[in-house]
Design a protein around this motif. Structure first.
Motif, PDB file in Angstrom:
ATOM      1  N   THR A  15       0.721  -1.142  -0.075  1.00 37.06           N
ATOM      2  CA  THR A  15      -0.230   0.050   0.143  1.00 37.06           C
ATOM      3  C   THR A  15       1.055   1.118  -0.048  1.00 37.06           C
ATOM      4  O   THR A  15       2.166   1.016  -0.146  1.00 37.06           O
ATOM      5  CB  THR A  15      -1.123   0.083   1.145  1.00 37.06           C
ATOM      6  OG1 THR A  15      -1.738   1.311   1.045  1.00 37.06           O
ATOM      7  CG2 THR A  15      -0.294   0.163   2.777  1.00 37.06           C
ATOM      8  N   LEU A  16       0.407   2.424   0.050  1.00 33.10           N
ATOM      9  CA  LEU A  16       1.067   3.682   0.272  1.00 33.10           C
ATOM     10  C   LEU A  16       0.757   4.311   1.512  1.00 33.10           C
ATOM     11  O   LEU A  16      -0.629   4.229   1.981  1.00 33.10           O
ATOM     12  CB  LEU A  16       0.774   4.287  -0.802  1.00 33.10           C
ATOM     13  CG  LEU A  16       1.034   3.891  -2.490  1.00 33.10           C
ATOM     14  CD1 LEU A  16       0.497   4.723  -3.527  1.00 33.10           C
ATOM     15  CD2 LEU A  16       2.487   3.687  -2.505  1.00 33.10           C
ATOM     16  N   SER A  17       1.707   5.016   2.076  1.00 37.03           N
ATOM     17  CA  SER A  17       1.484   6.180   3.031  1.00 37.03           C
ATOM     18  C   SER A  17       0.785   7.299   2.473  1.00 37.03           C
ATOM     19  O   SER A  17       1.094   7.705   1.154  1.00 37.03           O
ATOM     20  CB  SER A  17       2.747   6.307   3.808  1.00 37.03           C
ATOM     21  OG  SER A  17       3.414   7.104   2.992  1.00 37.03           O
ATOM     22  N   GLU A  18       0.021   7.924   3.369  1.00 36.29           N
ATOM     23  CA  GLU A  18      -0.562   9.230   2.734  1.00 36.29           C
ATOM     24  C   GLU A  18      -0.050  10.462   3.712  1.00 36.29           C
ATOM     25  O   GLU A  18       0.228  10.174   4.892  1.00 36.29           O
ATOM     26  CB  GLU A  18      -2.169   9.336   2.974  1.00 36.29           C
ATOM     27  CG  GLU A  18      -2.876   8.252   2.263  1.00 36.29           C
ATOM     28  CD  GLU A  18      -2.968   8.705   0.538  1.00 36.29           C
ATOM     29  OE1 GLU A  18      -2.503   9.540   0.451  1.00 36.29           O
ATOM     30  OE2 GLU A  18      -3.555   7.776   0.065  1.00 36.29           O
TER      31      GLU A  18
ATOM     32  N   ILE B  71       4.481   1.114   1.253  1.00 35.10           N
ATOM     33  CA  ILE B  71       4.559   0.464   2.807  1.00 35.10           C
ATOM     34  C   ILE B  71       3.953  -0.914   2.294  1.00 35.10           C
ATOM     35  O   ILE B  71       3.265  -1.121   1.550  1.00 35.10           O
ATOM     36  CB  ILE B  71       3.329   1.029   3.332  1.00 35.10           C
ATOM     37  CG1 ILE B  71       3.820   2.557   3.950  1.00 35.10           C
ATOM     38  CG2 ILE B  71       3.076   0.443   4.849  1.00 35.10           C
ATOM     39  CD1 ILE B  71       5.014   2.802   4.500  1.00 35.10           C
ATOM     40  N   PHE B  72       4.595  -2.104   3.152  1.00 31.87           N
ATOM     41  CA  PHE B  72       4.466  -3.397   2.644  1.00 31.87           C
ATOM     42  C   PHE B  72       4.070  -3.691   4.244  1.00 31.87           C
ATOM     43  O   PHE B  72       4.751  -3.367   5.301  1.00 31.87           O
ATOM     44  CB  PHE B  72       5.885  -4.191   2.571  1.00 31.87           C
ATOM     45  CG  PHE B  72       5.960  -3.823   0.803  1.00 31.87           C
ATOM     46  CD1 PHE B  72       5.431  -4.510  -0.136  1.00 31.87           C
ATOM     47  CD2 PHE B  72       6.922  -2.764   0.745  1.00 31.87           C
ATOM     48  CE1 PHE B  72       5.648  -4.297  -1.362  1.00 31.87           C
ATOM     49  CE2 PHE B  72       7.204  -2.651  -0.725  1.00 31.87           C
ATOM     50  CZ  PHE B  72       6.659  -3.301  -1.785  1.00 31.87           C
ATOM     51  N   VAL B  73       2.976  -4.530   4.136  1.00 29.03           N
ATOM     52  CA  VAL B  73       2.369  -5.015   5.495  1.00 29.03           C
ATOM     53  C   VAL B  73       2.474  -6.542   5.258  1.00 29.03           C
ATOM     54  O   VAL B  73       1.996  -7.239   4.569  1.00 29.03           O
ATOM     55  CB  VAL B  73       0.968  -4.773   5.850  1.00 29.03           C
ATOM     56  CG1 VAL B  73       0.462  -5.270   7.090  1.00 29.03           C
ATOM     57  CG2 VAL B  73       1.138  -3.071   5.868  1.00 29.03           C
TER      58      VAL B  73
ATOM     59  N   ARG C 172      -6.032   2.965   1.526  1.00 28.91           N
ATOM     60  CA  ARG C 172      -7.188   1.681   1.367  1.00 28.91           C
ATOM     61  C   ARG C 172      -7.048   0.986   0.205  1.00 28.91           C
ATOM     62  O   ARG C 172      -7.458   0.038  -0.134  1.00 28.91           O
ATOM     63  CB  ARG C 172      -8.499   1.985   1.784  1.00 28.91           C
ATOM     64  CG  ARG C 172      -8.533   2.392   3.241  1.00 28.91           C
ATOM     65  CD  ARG C 172      -7.960   1.197   4.194  1.00 28.91           C
ATOM     66  NE  ARG C 172      -8.269   1.400   5.729  1.00 28.91           N
ATOM     67  CZ  ARG C 172      -7.500   2.310   6.374  1.00 28.91           C
ATOM     68  NH1 ARG C 172      -6.260   2.884   6.015  1.00 28.91           N
ATOM     69  NH2 ARG C 172      -7.842   2.395   7.726  1.00 28.91           N
ATOM     70  N   ASP C 173      -6.332   1.664  -0.895  1.00 30.26           N
ATOM     71  CA  ASP C 173      -6.028   1.211  -2.422  1.00 30.26           C
ATOM     72  C   ASP C 173      -4.833   0.099  -2.264  1.00 30.26           C
ATOM     73  O   ASP C 173      -3.819   0.417  -2.709  1.00 30.26           O
ATOM     74  CB  ASP C 173      -5.891   2.161  -3.208  1.00 30.26           C
ATOM     75  CG  ASP C 173      -5.730   1.577  -4.793  1.00 30.26           C
ATOM     76  OD1 ASP C 173      -6.162   0.347  -4.921  1.00 30.26           O
ATOM     77  OD2 ASP C 173      -5.226   2.243  -5.680  1.00 30.26           O
ATOM     78  N   TRP C 174      -4.998  -0.996  -1.754  1.00 27.86           N
ATOM     79  CA  TRP C 174      -3.878  -1.980  -1.429  1.00 27.86           C
ATOM     80  C   TRP C 174      -3.954  -3.267  -2.663  1.00 27.86           C
ATOM     81  O   TRP C 174      -4.843  -3.323  -3.345  1.00 27.86           O
ATOM     82  CB  TRP C 174      -3.968  -2.601   0.056  1.00 27.86           C
ATOM     83  CG  TRP C 174      -5.261  -3.820   0.165  1.00 27.86           C
ATOM     84  CD1 TRP C 174      -5.395  -4.847  -0.377  1.00 27.86           C
ATOM     85  CD2 TRP C 174      -6.472  -3.585   0.673  1.00 27.86           C
ATOM     86  NE1 TRP C 174      -6.424  -5.615  -0.250  1.00 27.86           N
ATOM     87  CE2 TRP C 174      -7.167  -4.604   0.658  1.00 27.86           C
ATOM     88  CE3 TRP C 174      -6.887  -2.463   1.611  1.00 27.86           C
ATOM     89  CZ2 TRP C 174      -8.492  -4.597   1.327  1.00 27.86           C
ATOM     90  CZ3 TRP C 174      -8.058  -2.559   2.412  1.00 27.86           C
ATOM     91  CH2 TRP C 174      -8.708  -3.556   2.198  1.00 27.86           C
ATOM     92  N   LYS C 175      -2.798  -4.101  -2.496  1.00 25.83           N
ATOM     93  CA  LYS C 175      -2.586  -4.942  -3.425  1.00 25.83           C
ATOM     94  C   LYS C 175      -1.950  -6.154  -2.738  1.00 25.83           C
ATOM     95  O   LYS C 175      -0.848  -6.038  -2.189  1.00 25.83           O
ATOM     96  CB  LYS C 175      -1.770  -4.679  -4.535  1.00 25.83           C
ATOM     97  CG  LYS C 175      -1.436  -5.782  -5.622  1.00 25.83           C
ATOM     98  CD  LYS C 175      -0.747  -5.243  -6.671  1.00 25.83           C
ATOM     99  CE  LYS C 175      -0.193  -6.369  -7.650  1.00 25.83           C
ATOM    100  NZ  LYS C 175       0.543  -5.705  -8.887  1.00 25.83           N
ATOM    101  N   VAL C 176      -2.589  -7.326  -2.830  1.00 25.59           N
ATOM    102  CA  VAL C 176      -2.023  -8.388  -2.175  1.00 25.59           C
ATOM    103  C   VAL C 176      -0.867  -8.948  -3.120  1.00 25.59           C
ATOM    104  O   VAL C 176      -1.331  -9.387  -4.490  1.00 25.59           O
ATOM    105  CB  VAL C 176      -3.102  -9.464  -1.849  1.00 25.59           C
ATOM    106  CG1 VAL C 176      -2.427 -10.685  -1.203  1.00 25.59           C
ATOM    107  CG2 VAL C 176      -3.924  -9.027  -0.694  1.00 25.59           C
ATOM    108  N   LEU C 177       0.325  -9.346  -2.689  1.00 21.53           N
ATOM    109  CA  LEU C 177       1.253  -9.826  -3.770  1.00 21.53           C
ATOM    110  C   LEU C 177       0.920 -11.228  -4.069  1.00 21.53           C
ATOM    111  O   LEU C 177       1.237 -11.937  -3.044  1.00 21.53           O
ATOM    112  CB  LEU C 177       2.718  -9.432  -3.280  1.00 21.53           C
ATOM    113  CG  LEU C 177       3.055  -7.873  -2.822  1.00 21.53           C
ATOM    114  CD1 LEU C 177       4.450  -7.753  -2.616  1.00 21.53           C
ATOM    115  CD2 LEU C 177       2.743  -7.034  -4.111  1.00 21.53           C
ATOM    116  N   LYS C 178       1.129 -11.663  -4.954  1.00 20.24           N
ATOM    117  CA  LYS C 178       0.888 -13.167  -5.364  1.00 20.24           C
ATOM    118  C   LYS C 178       1.977 -14.123  -5.418  1.00 20.24           C
ATOM    119  O   LYS C 178       1.777 -15.114  -4.673  1.00 20.24           O
ATOM    120  CB  LYS C 178       0.300 -13.179  -6.730  1.00 20.24           C
ATOM    121  CG  LYS C 178      -1.086 -12.525  -7.206  1.00 20.24           C
ATOM    122  CD  LYS C 178      -1.524 -12.679  -8.578  1.00 20.24           C
ATOM    123  CE  LYS C 178      -2.967 -12.172  -8.797  1.00 20.24           C
ATOM    124  NZ  LYS C 178      -3.326 -12.240 -10.238  1.00 20.24           N
TER     125      LYS C 178
END
Length: 279
Positions: free
Chosen positions: A52-55, A61-63, A157-163
């Motif tokens: 995701t990204l910080s605002e 940012i990786f969680v 909240r525009d995240w992406k789950v890395l496959k």
């Protein structure tokens, strides 16, 4: 999709043995003096990596959402109850125990520096989240809000789950408390107030052409803090971080594609104009 329960049980046993081995090894090497009955050292297993990204700086940012049986299992909840919870104005009745690790600097696939955070949840709960997209969305939302609250962040909240990646960096031990003031936090989403709003019909008489929502958002600096979703008969709005939350149904069927929204920074009012298809 069917799951072989014997394989899951075997994996859980191996995980427990690995955690016990790691703790004994640390004690033998003198890295921890003696076993503390109020805490324990665990090495969580990778689960999934969320980008995701910080605002407002738009930093990567990786969680790392990890799993361990040393983290308590949340109360059982059905899918229907979860849907109702997500639609409620105050979903604080359901708590997700989790451990929130310190930020660590990593390097992404483009050899660029980035920040990663490790979140650990119960392994059985994590498996449930993997099997149902709704539960996966929920655990990601709870993880992001937990990090925001603990580290005073604002995350997109525009995240992406890395496959093809379950973890960024290397898995490290975490020291979690089992008593007193826990590092395993029962993450209780804070109460988010509902903003004042009005729904207007244009024209006031005759066949309605537009449904107009005027939402008062005092303290919201710009539209970048807003997440708006216009449904056919529903309007949801979140002002981050945890400033306001609005979720209302109305009696009209509106044209989602041609709806428009405008935020006035001076008056701090959001106006949403929705063409009415039918009533």
């Amino acid at each position: 999709m069917t799951t072989d329960s014997s394989l899951l049980n075997s994996e859980l046993e191996l995980q427990q043995q690995e955690e016990l081995y790691q703790q004994l090894l640390l004690q033998t090497m003198g890295k921890i003096p003696t076993e503390n009955p109020d805490s324990k050292v665990i090495r969580p297993q990778p689960g999934m990596c969320v980008k995701t990204l910080s605002e407002p700086g738009h930093q990567k940012i990786f969680v790392n959402i990890c799993q361990s049986n040393s983290v308590p299992l949340p109360p059982e909840i059905s899918r229907e109850e979860l849907v109702e919870l997500l639609q409620s104005e105050d979903p604080s009745g359901y708590r997700v125990p989790m451990s929130l690790g310190e930020p660590h600097t990593e390097v992404d696939n483009n050899s660029q520096g980035c920040t990663a955070y490790d979140v650990v949840v119960n392994q059985e709960f994590f498996q449930q989240c993997q099997e149902d997209p709704l539960f996966q969305q929920f655990v990601i939302l709870v993880s992001l809000e937990g990090l925001e609250n603990k580290y005073n962040l604002e995350l997109s909240r525009d995240w992406k789950v890395l496959k093809n990646r379950k973890f960024l960096g290397s898995v490290s031990e975490q020291n979690i408390r089992t008593k007193s003031r826990p590092v395993i936090q029962e993450l209780q989403p804070p109460y988010v107030p509902r903003p004042e709003f009005t729904l207007l019909i244009e024209p006031p008489a005759g066949e309605p052409e537009y449904l107009i929502a005027e939402i008062q958002l005092p303290g919201v600096p710009s539209a970048r803090s807003l997440v708006l979703d216009v449904g056919e008969d529903r309007l949801t709005l979140t002002a981050r971080p945890s400033l306001f939350h609005l979720d209302v149904f109305h009696a009209f069927l509106v044209d989602q594609e041609n709806s428009v929204a405008q935020y006035n920074n001076s008056t701090q009012v959001l106006t949403v104009t929705m063409p009415v298809v039918s009533s």
